[in-house]
Design an enzyme around this catalytic site. Structure first.
Site, PDB file in Angstrom:
ATOM      1  N   HIS A 119      -1.655  -3.806   9.604  1.00 30.55           N
ATOM      2  CA  HIS A 119      -2.347  -2.948   8.627  1.00 30.55           C
ATOM      3  C   HIS A 119      -3.749  -2.687   9.169  1.00 30.55           C
ATOM      4  O   HIS A 119      -4.513  -3.623   9.395  1.00 30.55           O
ATOM      5  CB  HIS A 119      -2.385  -3.673   7.275  1.00 30.55           C
ATOM      6  CG  HIS A 119      -3.238  -3.051   6.208  1.00 30.55           C
ATOM      7  ND1 HIS A 119      -2.976  -1.806   5.690  1.00 30.55           N
ATOM      8  CD2 HIS A 119      -4.310  -3.533   5.536  1.00 30.55           C
ATOM      9  CE1 HIS A 119      -3.871  -1.548   4.734  1.00 30.55           C
ATOM     10  NE2 HIS A 119      -4.699  -2.577   4.626  1.00 30.55           N
ATOM     11  N   GLU A 126       0.847  -1.197   0.000  1.00 30.09           N
ATOM     12  CA  GLU A 126       0.000   0.000   0.000  1.00 30.09           C
ATOM     13  C   GLU A 126       0.878   1.242   0.000  1.00 30.09           C
ATOM     14  O   GLU A 126       1.920   1.266   0.662  1.00 30.09           O
ATOM     15  CB  GLU A 126      -0.830  -0.029   1.300  1.00 30.09           C
ATOM     16  CG  GLU A 126      -1.798   1.095   1.489  1.00 30.09           C
ATOM     17  CD  GLU A 126      -2.440   1.055   2.889  1.00 30.09           C
ATOM     18  OE1 GLU A 126      -1.760   0.660   3.850  1.00 30.09           O
ATOM     19  OE2 GLU A 126      -3.617   1.423   2.993  1.00 30.09           O
ATOM     20  N   GLU A 164       4.909   5.814  11.790  1.00 32.31           N
ATOM     21  CA  GLU A 164       5.400   4.828  10.821  1.00 32.31           C
ATOM     22  C   GLU A 164       6.753   5.243  10.239  1.00 32.31           C
ATOM     23  O   GLU A 164       7.627   4.402  10.012  1.00 32.31           O
ATOM     24  CB  GLU A 164       4.390   4.661   9.670  1.00 32.31           C
ATOM     25  CG  GLU A 164       3.252   3.729  10.010  1.00 32.31           C
ATOM     26  CD  GLU A 164       2.429   3.334   8.795  1.00 32.31           C
ATOM     27  OE1 GLU A 164       2.279   2.131   8.567  1.00 32.31           O
ATOM     28  OE2 GLU A 164       1.929   4.224   8.079  1.00 32.31           O
ATOM     29  N   HIS A 209      -0.990   7.275   9.108  1.00 34.75           N
ATOM     30  CA  HIS A 209      -0.617   6.533   7.909  1.00 34.75           C
ATOM     31  C   HIS A 209       0.484   7.314   7.212  1.00 34.75           C
ATOM     32  O   HIS A 209       0.245   8.390   6.687  1.00 34.75           O
ATOM     33  CB  HIS A 209      -1.821   6.348   6.971  1.00 34.75           C
ATOM     34  CG  HIS A 209      -1.471   5.593   5.734  1.00 34.75           C
ATOM     35  ND1 HIS A 209      -1.289   4.223   5.726  1.00 34.75           N
ATOM     36  CD2 HIS A 209      -1.191   6.022   4.482  1.00 34.75           C
ATOM     37  CE1 HIS A 209      -0.937   3.853   4.506  1.00 34.75           C
ATOM     38  NE2 HIS A 209      -0.874   4.911   3.745  1.00 34.75           N
ATOM     39  N   HIS A 225       2.602   4.595   0.933  1.00 31.68           N
ATOM     40  CA  HIS A 225       2.914   5.251   2.205  1.00 31.68           C
ATOM     41  C   HIS A 225       3.629   6.565   1.909  1.00 31.68           C
ATOM     42  O   HIS A 225       4.758   6.790   2.366  1.00 31.68           O
ATOM     43  CB  HIS A 225       3.778   4.348   3.092  1.00 31.68           C
ATOM     44  CG  HIS A 225       3.011   3.325   3.873  1.00 31.68           C
ATOM     45  ND1 HIS A 225       2.473   2.211   3.290  1.00 31.68           N
ATOM     46  CD2 HIS A 225       2.659   3.250   5.188  1.00 31.68           C
ATOM     47  CE1 HIS A 225       1.834   1.496   4.217  1.00 31.68           C
ATOM     48  NE2 HIS A 225       1.928   2.104   5.375  1.00 31.68           N
ATOM     49  N   GLU A 228      -6.639  -1.765   8.225  1.00 31.07           N
ATOM     50  CA  GLU A 228      -7.865  -2.287   7.602  1.00 31.07           C
ATOM     51  C   GLU A 228      -8.039  -3.794   7.788  1.00 31.07           C
ATOM     52  O   GLU A 228      -9.095  -4.335   7.495  1.00 31.07           O
ATOM     53  CB  GLU A 228      -7.893  -1.959   6.100  1.00 31.07           C
ATOM     54  CG  GLU A 228      -8.212  -0.520   5.768  1.00 31.07           C
ATOM     55  CD  GLU A 228      -6.987   0.390   5.764  1.00 31.07           C
ATOM     56  OE1 GLU A 228      -5.948   0.023   6.374  1.00 31.07           O
ATOM     57  OE2 GLU A 228      -7.063   1.470   5.163  1.00 31.07           O
ATOM     58  N   ASP A 283       4.013  -1.862   5.750  1.00 37.25           N
ATOM     59  CA  ASP A 283       3.229  -2.586   6.769  1.00 37.25           C
ATOM     60  C   ASP A 283       3.725  -4.018   6.967  1.00 37.25           C
ATOM     61  O   ASP A 283       3.914  -4.466   8.102  1.00 37.25           O
ATOM     62  CB  ASP A 283       1.740  -2.599   6.407  1.00 37.25           C
ATOM     63  CG  ASP A 283       1.095  -1.239   6.621  1.00 37.25           C
ATOM     64  OD1 ASP A 283       1.802  -0.290   7.012  1.00 37.25           O
ATOM     65  OD2 ASP A 283      -0.122  -1.118   6.387  1.00 37.25           O
TER      66      ASP A 283
HETATM   67 ZN   LIG Z   1       1.190   1.478   7.236  1.00 41.62          ZN
END
Ligand SMILES: [Zn+2]
Length: 259
Positions: free
Chosen positions: A120, A34, A183, A178, A36, A122, A45
């Site tokens: 992650h 995904e 992170e 995010h 970032h 979600e 992630d």
């Molecule tokens: Zn992440």
């Protein structure tokens, strides 16, 4: 005997021996591919989940199964959305079936203590469903020996740690964290070669309304894909966070499996 906790690096016989003789805790990291932002890699992630699982496995007598690197569809208000470049989004059913099947296979190998490491946002309820179904299936087949613990590793952060990490700033919450300070700092500590702070653009945090719209509204998301600004990230902050998360995962695993 190989000095590794990574399942992929073990022979089948050594893997089986550690499960049987050492009652190894089997870690399954589940991350995502995904975006970032411009400054962090697509695999952030799953890389972080795998790093934390490896560090914990080294302390508790564990084995780390290869991570599930494709994961639950990115959502606008928690990951920047499913339309973003580079993300590979799975339908929830696909992730449930994938994790469920993997868990049953690990149980077939003889794993009795399984720790699913969620990396992650979600994924969270999808993994609950996969773990629930796997536990139910195993029980209905008479296997009552397997326990699955699911840990969303950044779920709890000590208030004093957040005060240090977000010095003078307001913590936006895990949903908006995010590609933000948390992170980014963690990646600076664990995978410094993959972080490009020179690529960070000046943007504010996302300001989402309290609902969702479908088809999604890409214009709601800051152009870089970061939901909160990574400015202020630092390796030392990453160390503080990662060491806390590793210690927390170790404490949970020890409590549930090694007491
Ligand atoms: Zn992440």
């Amino acid at each position: 005997m190989p000095n590794t906790v990574m399942m992929s690096e073990l022979s089948w016989s050594e893997y089986g021996r550690r499960l049987k003789e050492e009652d190894a805790v089997l870690f399954l990291p589940v991350g995502a591919l995904e975006q970032h932002g411009h400054h962090l890699p697509l695999g952030t992630d799953w890389m972080m989940g795998t790093y934390i699982a490896r560090r914990a496995a080294e302390k508790v007598g564990g084995i780390v199964a290869p991570p599930v690197t494709y994961a639950a569809r990115s959502q606008i208000r928690t990951g920047g959305g499913p339309h973003q470049m580079g993300g590979v989004n799975l339908r929830h059913e696909t992730l449930i079936y994938t994790v469920h099947d993997v868990l049953l296979e690990l149980a077939r190998h003889g794993a009795k203590k399984i720790a699913v490491i969620d990396a992650h946002y979600e994924n969270r309820f999808i993994l609950d469903e996969a773990c629930y179904r796997a536990a139910q299936d195993l029980e209905s087949k008479g296997n009552k020996e397997v326990t699955i613990v699911k840990i969303l590793y950044p779920e709890r952060i000590k208030p004093e740690t957040l005060t240090k990490v977000y010095a003078g700033l307001k913590y936006p919450g895990l949903d908006l964290e995010h590609a933000g300070i948390l992170e980014t700092s963690m990646m600076m500590y664990c995978h410094p070669d993959l972080v490009r702070m020179d690529k960070v653009v000046q943007e504010g945090a996302a300001d989402f309304p309290g609902y969702d719209v479908f088809p999604v509204r890409p214009e709601w998301v800051p152009a870089s894909g970061c939901l909160s600004p990574p400015k202020g990230s630092a390796r030392e902050l990453g160390e503080l966070l990662v060491e806390e998360f590793v210690a927390n995962v170790i404490a949970i695993v020890n409590k549930e499996f090694r007491a």
